[in-house]
Scaffold this active site. Structure first.
Site, mmCIF file in Angstrom:
data_model
loop_
_atom_site.group_PDB
_atom_site.id
_atom_site.type_symbol
_atom_site.label_atom_id
_atom_site.label_comp_id
_atom_site.label_asym_id
_atom_site.label_seq_id
_atom_site.Cartn_x
_atom_site.Cartn_y
_atom_site.Cartn_z
ATOM 1 N N LYS A 1 0.523 -1.207 -0.001
ATOM 2 C CA LYS A 1 -0.408 0.025 0.343
ATOM 3 C C LYS A 1 0.499 1.142 -0.012
ATOM 4 O O LYS A 1 0.975 2.246 -1.206
ATOM 5 C CB LYS A 1 -0.374 -0.112 1.595
ATOM 6 N N LYS B 1 8.212 -0.747 12.440
ATOM 7 C CA LYS B 1 8.997 -0.599 11.353
ATOM 8 C C LYS B 1 10.422 0.693 11.121
ATOM 9 O O LYS B 1 11.169 0.482 10.788
ATOM 10 C CB LYS B 1 7.945 0.066 10.014
ATOM 11 N N ARG C 1 -4.994 -4.403 6.620
ATOM 12 C CA ARG C 1 -5.333 -6.095 6.985
ATOM 13 C C ARG C 1 -6.582 -6.372 6.334
ATOM 14 O O ARG C 1 -7.254 -7.659 6.400
ATOM 15 C CB ARG C 1 -5.353 -6.400 8.144
HETATM 16 C C1 G6Q Z 1 -2.648 -4.018 7.640
HETATM 17 C C2 G6Q Z 1 -0.775 -3.163 8.638
HETATM 18 C C3 G6Q Z 1 0.268 -3.900 7.943
HETATM 19 C C4 G6Q Z 1 0.482 -3.839 6.313
HETATM 20 C C5 G6Q Z 1 2.195 -3.909 6.176
HETATM 21 C C6 G6Q Z 1 2.388 -3.951 5.157
HETATM 22 O O1 G6Q Z 1 -3.239 -3.552 8.534
HETATM 23 O O2 G6Q Z 1 -1.140 -1.939 7.749
HETATM 24 O O3 G6Q Z 1 0.029 -5.568 8.072
HETATM 25 O O4 G6Q Z 1 -0.695 -4.609 5.395
HETATM 26 O O5 G6Q Z 1 2.446 -3.360 7.281
HETATM 27 O O6 G6Q Z 1 2.329 -2.990 4.530
HETATM 28 P P1 G6Q Z 1 2.489 -2.434 3.175
HETATM 29 O O7 G6Q Z 1 1.487 -2.577 2.038
HETATM 30 O O8 G6Q Z 1 2.313 -0.700 3.154
HETATM 31 O O9 G6Q Z 1 3.564 -2.379 2.412
#
Ligand code: G6Q
Length: 548
Positions: free
Chosen positions: A209, A514, A270
């Site tokens: 994302k 992170k 999620r």
């Molecule tokens: C989910 C969280 C987390 C996220 C990952 C990957 O609700 O925010 O699990 O999906 O950290 O993030 P990116 O899609 O931004 O790489």
């Protein structure tokens, strides 16, 4: 308009539930069945292909009414309207929460910042459909003119767990493409995946994302280098696509904008498998199956949005969690699917539930003085019966469990399926009824052992029972029924968050991880040892560096 902020423990119904709890707590489930011959009818919801029996839970119709009163007092109805209508209910991130808009009908209207987002949702769906069809049919060829045989999803957390769980759960419906998932920054993970792949026939889907996540970018870069050992740079456009909100960073990585499947910031990681994050699902199962997954989720959305709370599966299920978590003080909940296909379902829900509701600050910004987020765990039955069921039966903890079963198996081996399901029924029955002293004695009397041995063994063989379970029986595992099931838990999460008065849609705990890793990585890569850590961490870092 913002969500209301009401401390649930200050409501009238909370006080009433507290006293009611004192009357329910000592009662055995068997007794609750004896006093109400209509119990099963009162506490079962039949909806579409779902039959959900809540009656083996330690509550009564009256408890349910009181819990519904609590939901009314915190104005759950108003919150549901705000959720579906795109209000900024993720206030800590200033966003709407609209995974439901991804599975709604073409003619619906959902506004974000004054703009109807549905046309754009359908544009992306069309792009997913076209791309899926061309890859699956073999029309889309790799750089050397060969059709694709393998798809690798590179992503982590919400950009991995949902698609991985769905592809695994619905493997029965899969097409000829082999789908793989690389998530962990552990270099051994991606090496194990790519070692048997042919770059000429592999499609890589980078899902992030934010397109800033260390694990995903490291894996994407390493896989790209591996790929470029066999094929030239111009081959990238045929073999790498991305799913992201961050188009600029995707382009900087070397992927054409035409190969980006966009997503919106109002889709939480999620909850994103319904968006372009589900591209690997569509590639693996075919677009029609992906669409049916969405159709199922949309049906559950409608059930949740429009049913009265007393017949509303996600609402009742969420209220029961509140009941166990805040009154019985149960700490965890087990999810036990009686199908091997749902092997990853527990892991998937761990993220959904624990990341959403593991919060200690309320919607007023105050630390809260009651328990929130339950610990979720579980594995498929019957395997788990041979592993951790002992603790559920005879341990000291109260562990409410959802038993998910299917009336039909997919390959139709009735003998096996009857055996599987007899375990499903037998376990919930045994967890409820237990085994009394008299029953154990009768059993021991049939054995060729001394009276003294019988006396000694007796206490160990008694099961108190009174262990709560919810039986979720579904006709058959299909893309549509899985869509309904996932959406059911999504709405359960929402209801819990509303009642606990927390914000369910941020994840600052994940973001902390992170940040932390970044600064330590700089130290691991440099020769200096900073003294900015506690002595334990300092020594661990030194030991690692000296020995690698
Ligand atoms: C989910 C969280 C987390 C996220 C990952 C990957 O609700 O925010 O699990 O999906 O950290 O993030 P990116 O899609 O931004 O790489």
């Amino acid at each position: 308009m913002a969500l209301k902020s009401i401390n649930p423990t200050t409501t009238e119904s909370w006080g009433a539930l507290q006293s009611h709890f004192e009357t329910i707590k000592p009662k055995h489930l068997k007794e609750l069945f004896e006093v109400n011959p209509n119990r099963v009818k009162d506490l079962t919801v039949e909806w579409e292909d779902f039959y959900v029996d809540f009656s083996k839970n330690r509550f009564t119709k009256e408890t349910l009414s009181m819990l519904i009163e609590l939901a009314n007092e915190v104005d759950l109805k108003d919150a549901i309207t705000k959720y579906f209508e795109g209000e900024i209910i993720n206030a800590t991130e200033g966003r709407a929460v609209l995974h439901t808009a991804l599975r709604t009908n073409n003619d619906d209207e959902v506004f974000v910042d004054g703009k109807n987002v549905i046309p754009e949702v359908f544009e992306v769906k069309q792009k997913i459909k076209n791309f899926t069809q061309s890859v699956v049919s073999g029309e889309h060829k790799g750089f050397t003119g060969k059709p694709m045989t393998d798809v690798v999803n590179i992503g982590i957390g919400g950009s991995d767990l949902g698609p991985a769980m769905v592809v695994d759960s619905l493997q029965y419906y899969k097409n000829h493409l082999s789908t793989h998932f690389v998530s962990n920054v552990d270099g051994d993970h991606y090496n194990e995946v790519v070692k048997n792949l042919n770059p000429e026939t592999t499609l890589f889907v980078i899902v992030s994302k934010t397109f800033t996540t260390q694990e995903t970018l490291s894996n994407a870069n390493s896989i790209k280098s591996w790929f470029l050992k066999s094929l030239p740079n111009e081959a990238i456009s045929k073999h790498f696509v991305a799913v992201s909100t961050n188009i600029e960073s995707v382009k900087a990585f070397g992927i054409d904008e035409a190969n980006v499947f966009p997503m919106k910031d109002w889709v939480g990681g999620r909850f994103s498998l319904w968006s372009a994050v589900g591209l690997s699902i569509s590639l693996s199962l075919g677009y029609e199956n992906f669409e049916n997954l969405l159709v199922g989720a949309n049906k559950m959305d409608e059930h949740f949005r429009t049913s009265e709370f007393e017949n509303n599966i996600p609402v009742i299920s969420a209220l029961l969690t509140i009941w166990y978590n805040n009154f019985f003080k149960a700490e965890s909940e087990a999810i036990i699917p009686y199908t091997q296909y749902l092997n990853q379902f527990g892991t998937y829900l761990q993220q959904g539930i624990m990341e959403s509701n593991g919060k200690y600050v309320d919607r007023n910004g105050n630390a809260i003085n009651y328990q929130t987020g339950t610990i979720i765990w579980g594995e498929p039955g019957t395997n788990s019966q041979h592993a951790f069921f002992q603790l559920i039966h005879q341990g000291t903890k109260l562990i409410p469990a959802d038993f998910i079963g299917f009336i039909e198996s997919l390959y139709g081996n009735k003998d096996h399926h009857d055996k599987l399901m007899s375990n499903y029924f037998a376990q919930t029955e045994a967890l409820m009824n237990g085994k009394t002293k008299d029953e154990v004695l009768e059993e021991l009397n049939g054995q060729d052992i001394s009276e003294e041995q019988k006396k000694r063994l007796l206490p160990y063989k008694v099961f108190k029972g009174n262990k709560p379970t919810t039986s979720i029986l579904i006709k058959k595992l299909t893309p549509e029924s899985l869509g309904k099931l996932i959406a059911m838990y999504e709405h359960k999460i929402f209801v819990q968050g509303i009642i606990w008065n927390i914000y369910s849609y941020d994840q600052f705990g994940v973001e902390l991880g992170k940040q932390l890793a970044k600064s330590i990585l700089n130290e691991l890569k440099s020769d200096d040892n900073t003294e900015n850590h506690d002595s334990s961490t300092q020594n661990l870092l030194k030991f690692y560096k000296n020995n690698c």
